[in-house]
Structure formats: structure tokens, C-alpha cells
Design a protein around this motif. Structure first.
Motif, PDB file in Angstrom:
ATOM      1  N   VAL A 120      -1.073   2.014 -11.516  1.00  0.00           N
ATOM      2  CA  VAL A 120      -2.025   1.030 -10.995  1.00  0.00           C
ATOM      3  C   VAL A 120      -2.027  -0.221 -11.863  1.00  0.00           C
ATOM      4  CG1 VAL A 120      -4.473   0.553 -10.632  1.00  0.00           C
ATOM      5  CG2 VAL A 120      -3.502   2.689  -9.805  1.00  0.00           C
ATOM      6  N   ALA A 121      -2.056  -0.039 -13.190  1.00  0.00           N
ATOM      7  CA  ALA A 121      -2.058  -1.181 -14.101  1.00  0.00           C
ATOM      8  C   ALA A 121      -0.789  -2.020 -13.937  1.00  0.00           C
ATOM      9  CB  ALA A 121      -2.192  -0.692 -15.540  1.00  0.00           C
ATOM     10  N   GLY A 125      -9.352  -2.249 -13.170  1.00  0.00           N
ATOM     11  CA  GLY A 125      -8.270  -2.670 -14.043  1.00  0.00           C
ATOM     12  C   GLY A 125      -8.638  -3.943 -14.779  1.00  0.00           C
ATOM     13  N   GLY A 126      -7.998  -4.145 -15.912  1.00  0.00           N
ATOM     14  CA  GLY A 126      -8.256  -5.333 -16.698  1.00  0.00           C
ATOM     15  C   GLY A 126      -7.590  -5.244 -18.061  1.00  0.00           C
ATOM     16  N   ASN A 132       3.365  -9.629  -2.069  1.00  0.00           N
ATOM     17  CA  ASN A 132       3.792  -8.360  -2.661  1.00  0.00           C
ATOM     18  C   ASN A 132       2.778  -7.243  -2.455  1.00  0.00           C
ATOM     19  OD1 ASN A 132       6.217  -9.508  -4.052  1.00  0.00           O
ATOM     20  ND2 ASN A 132       4.646 -10.685  -5.130  1.00  0.00           N
ATOM     21  N   GLY A 133       1.752  -7.507  -1.637  1.00  0.00           N
ATOM     22  CA  GLY A 133       0.744  -6.490  -1.376  1.00  0.00           C
ATOM     23  C   GLY A 133      -0.191  -6.236  -2.530  1.00  0.00           C
ATOM     24  N   ARG A 134      -0.273  -7.162  -3.475  1.00  0.00           N
ATOM     25  CA  ARG A 134      -1.109  -6.958  -4.659  1.00  0.00           C
ATOM     26  C   ARG A 134      -2.491  -7.582  -4.531  1.00  0.00           C
ATOM     27  NH1 ARG A 134       4.162  -6.971  -6.829  1.00  0.00           N
ATOM     28  NH2 ARG A 134       4.496  -5.211  -8.255  1.00  0.00           N
ATOM     29  N   GLY A 135      -2.912  -7.841  -3.315  1.00  0.00           N
ATOM     30  CA  GLY A 135      -4.281  -8.273  -3.080  1.00  0.00           C
ATOM     31  C   GLY A 135      -4.465  -9.777  -3.103  1.00  0.00           C
ATOM     32  N   ALA A 187      -4.471  -2.299 -18.472  1.00  0.00           N
ATOM     33  CA  ALA A 187      -4.844  -0.896 -18.299  1.00  0.00           C
ATOM     34  C   ALA A 187      -5.706  -0.746 -17.063  1.00  0.00           C
ATOM     35  CB  ALA A 187      -5.593  -0.386 -19.531  1.00  0.00           C
ATOM     36  N   ALA A 188      -5.801   0.498 -16.597  1.00  0.00           N
ATOM     37  CA  ALA A 188      -6.634   0.810 -15.430  1.00  0.00           C
ATOM     38  C   ALA A 188      -7.257   2.179 -15.618  1.00  0.00           C
ATOM     39  CB  ALA A 188      -5.807   0.769 -14.145  1.00  0.00           C
TER      40      ALA A 188
END
Length: 395
Positions: free
Chosen positions: A221-222, A387-388, A353-356, A229-230
Motif C-alpha cells: 500500500v505504501a 498512509g503517510g 495510474n489508479g492512485r487516486g 509507510a502505511a
């Protein structure tokens, strides 16, 4: 060029005001109505808000005609009056009531539903209930199979005919990418993992419920989001409602969009922080709240806020609107606030890329302090994530 949307332009006017005077955009009530261009004005997007947008961003919505709105409210009013009349007839046994009723010895218990909710279901929703709650007997893909039914008591009860209606277009699913199908790569991979790990861990991750697959998922996810990190969670709703109180508390200010999801609203309330609402997707409203928060500080004491947290969604599921993220980030940087972005409906389905929504606008993920999303929509699974940065200054 300014870093924020309403910066000063030559001549002492803001860029939005300048655009209005040039005829390139229609300004109403001191700003763009509801935060977006009305009726598709600004065809060339000459006001890219100080260069914040890397490509034209159009978002126009058709307003409800006045006649339609008036007739709708009139219809509801008439149905409500008839509903009270029919309840009066039912109370006097003049009309038969098919609705379940409480026994006399249960009257002292707390009611399961509010009075008006029962009234609405009984007298308004019951008339059109055959259009909803249709039993589905297939995978919820782009087309579904539903069981045919009929009623002979005005929608109080239904009976099945035994016939299946196949190939009905599914317009009520969040299965955006079709990953919830019972065949294909996702289904096969899930079957393999279920065979090895089972359907659940039956324990918290702090005790004996932490699997290598959990950590693999978090790293994945990250990497997908482009953050350090996530952390993943078993429920999307709880990801918001339980994490926001960990990020804000007493002495903090939360600025929330008026159309935010209930999970964000609950999380904000549980945090104990002061909550203020800005108009949906309206950057003028958000900036005014930010400016007032900086100038006046906390009520009574006027001390500076410990933290200012902005809560927005990537795509608002009920309205279909996309957050004006470049402008939100610019305001966040200008006023040294923090940004919590809920991408439950945008992750996986938006952006090249489908990453929102961050990917959609071509922004740096590091400009968003907390990126939240769920696996229950595009990814056809369950749970949520945040995530962040590994060492976040938001904590």
C-alpha cells in the motif's frame, strides 16, 4: 505567482475577481458558487488558480429546476398528510395495519427506530419499496441476476415467482474495477491465501493476530501510494472514526467539508476537538475559517490552536464531486495546517495510474499528511488503511 487560489493579482484584485472582470468566469455570492464553476463557465480554464492545476479542471453540475423542486416538496407534503390520516385510521382499527407492532409489555423498552423513521417507512417508502431491496442471486458485477417477485398487498409483503431476471445493469455497487468477481486473478489469489491462512486471525495484531501478509500488504500500500509507510485496518469506517481522535484532541481545530462521510464526522466528534464546517468544495469558505483560526485563536483564551486539521474526501460518493485538492494543499501550506484526505471512493479508480485524486492532479503525495482509503470499493476486499510519513509531524 501566489501559492494559493485567492492570491493578489496585479491591480489589487484576487485572481478569481480578476477572472470575473475579464469575463472568463462567473462569480456569485463572493466566490465560485459551491466551490465549482457554474454551468461549465471558464471553458479555457484561464484561471488555473496561480498555476496550481497542471491541466484544465472542469466540474459543473446542473442545478435542480425550481419547478421540479417545488413539485417534489409538494408531493412529499401531500404524502405526509395522507400518511397521518392513514395512521389515524389504523389507530382506530378502521384500516388494517400490516406493520409489526410492539406488545404492551414491551412498551417501556427503548424504541429501535425514531417515530418519524417508522412513519416514513410505513407511509412513503412502502409505496415504492418494490424498486429497492431486490434480491440478487449472482456476483455483483457490472450486470447482476435478480429474483422476480410480486406483491398482492401494496408492497407490505412480497412473493417470489421462481423466475430469475438475468443481465440487469448494476448501478448500486462500489465494485468499480470488477475485482469482486468470482473468477479471475483476484479470486484465484484469494482462494490460495484462504487455504493457507484461513478466513481470519481471531485476535488483535498486538497479541497473536499479526501475519506476514499484513506487513506485506502495508508495504504494498505504501509503495502504491508513494508514501513512507502505511497501516491497515479491518474496517474502513473504523479507520476514520478511530484514527482521527488519535490525530486531534482538545485544543485542536478540525475544519470539515459539509458533505463529509459519517465516519469522518464521527471521528471528529470523538476527538474532542473544536469542529467548524466549511461549504462543500468552497475554497473561499475554507480560507476564511483558516484565517479566522490564525487571527483569533481558541475561544475565550485566544491561545493558538495546537493543531488545525482539514478533513476532505477525494470523491464525494453521493455528489460525485472531486475535491479541489491543489487549492486545499496550497491553503494548508500557507496557513501551516494539516490535511487528512479520505480516498475511499477515489483510490484505485481515479488518476492515470489508479492512485487516486493525488495522481489525478499530478501532485506530490508528501503534500498530504494523512492519506486514508478503503479496500471495499475498487479493490473488492474489506478494511481500510492510512498512509503517510513514517515520522509524521501530524501526530
Amino acid at each position: 505567482m501566489p501559492r494559493y487560489s485567492t492570491g493578489e493579482a496585479p491591480g489589487g484584485h484576487s485572481y478569481l475577481q480578476k477572472a470575473a472582470m475579464n469575463g472568463s468566469c462567473k462569480i456569485e455570492n463572493g466566490g465560485l458558487k459551491n466551490g465549482y464553476v457554474k454551468n461549465g463557465v471558464c471553458p479555457e480554464d484561464r484561471i488555473l488558480n496561480g498555476g496550481l492545476y497542471k491541466r484544465p479542471f472542469h466540474e459543473a453540475f446542473e442545478e435542480t429546476p425550481m419547478l421540479v423542486a417545488v413539485l417534489t416538496y409538494m408531493g412529499y407534503g401531500i404524502l405526509t398528510l395522507f400518511g397521518y390520516l392513514r395512521d389515524f385510521l389504523r389507530a382506530w382499527k378502521i384500516e388494517k395495519c400490516h406493520n409489526a407492532t410492539e406488545r404492551e409489555d414491551q412498551r417501556d423498552f427503548v424504541p429501535l427506530y425514531q417515530d418519524f423513521e417508522n412513519f416514513y417507512t410505513r407511509n412513503l417508502y412502502m409505496r415504492i419499496r418494490d424498486n429497492w431491496n431486490r434480491p440478487v442471486c449472482s456476483v455483483p458485477g457490472e450486470r447482476v441476476d435478480i429474483m422476480e417477485r410480486f406483491t398482492d398487498d401494496y408492497n407490505w409483503t412480497f412473493k417470489f415467482t421462481g423466475r430469475v431476471i438475468k443481465g440487469v445493469i448494476n448501478m448500486g455497487s462500489y465494485n468499480y474495477l470488477g475485482f469482486a468477481q468470482n473468477s479471475g486473478f483476484c479470486a484465484e489469489a484469494s482462494a490460495v491465501v484462504l487455504q493457507q491462512y484461513g478466513g481470519g486471525v481471531c485476535s488483535t495484531r498486538q497479541e497473536m493476530g499479526n501475519l506476514d501478509k499484513h506487513e506485506e500488504l502495508e508495504h504494498l500500500v505504501a509503495e502504491f501510494l508513494g508514501v513512507d509507510a502505511a497501516m491497515t485496518y479491518g474496517m474502513g469506517f473504523a479507520t476514520n472514526s478511530m484514527n482521527i481522535p488519535a490525530l486531534a484532541g482538545k485544543g485542536c481545530l478540525i475544519l470539515s467539508d459539509e458533505l463529509n462521510h459519517a465516519s469522518l464526522v464521527l471521528g471528529a466528534r470523538l476527538s474532542g476537538a473544536t469542529i467548524r464546517i466549511f461549504k462543500h468544495n468552497n475554497m473561499q469558505s475554507l480560507e476564511k475559517l483558516l484565517r479566522d483560526a490564525i487571527v483569533h485563536g481558541q475561544p475565550r483564551t485566544h491561545r493558538p490552536w495546537r493543531k488545525i486539521l482539514i478533513l476532505v474526501e477525494g470523491i464525494y460518493s453521493m455528489e460525485g464531486s472531486i475535491v479541489r485538492l491543489p487549492e486545499v494543499i496550497a491553503l494548508k501550506k500557507k496557513y501551516k495546517a494539516y490535511l487528512y484526505l479520505d480516498e475511499a471512493h477515489s483510490i484505485g479508480a481515479l488518476g492515470p495510474n489508479g492512485r487516486g485524486v493525488v495522481d489525478y492532479f499530478g501532485l506530490d503525495p508528501r503534500d498530504v499528511d494523512i492519506m486514508m482509503g478503503t479496500f471495499t470499493k475498487s479493490f473488492g476486499g474489506a478494511g481500510g488503511y492510512i498512509g503517510g510519513s513514517k515520522v509524521s509531524s501530524c501526530l
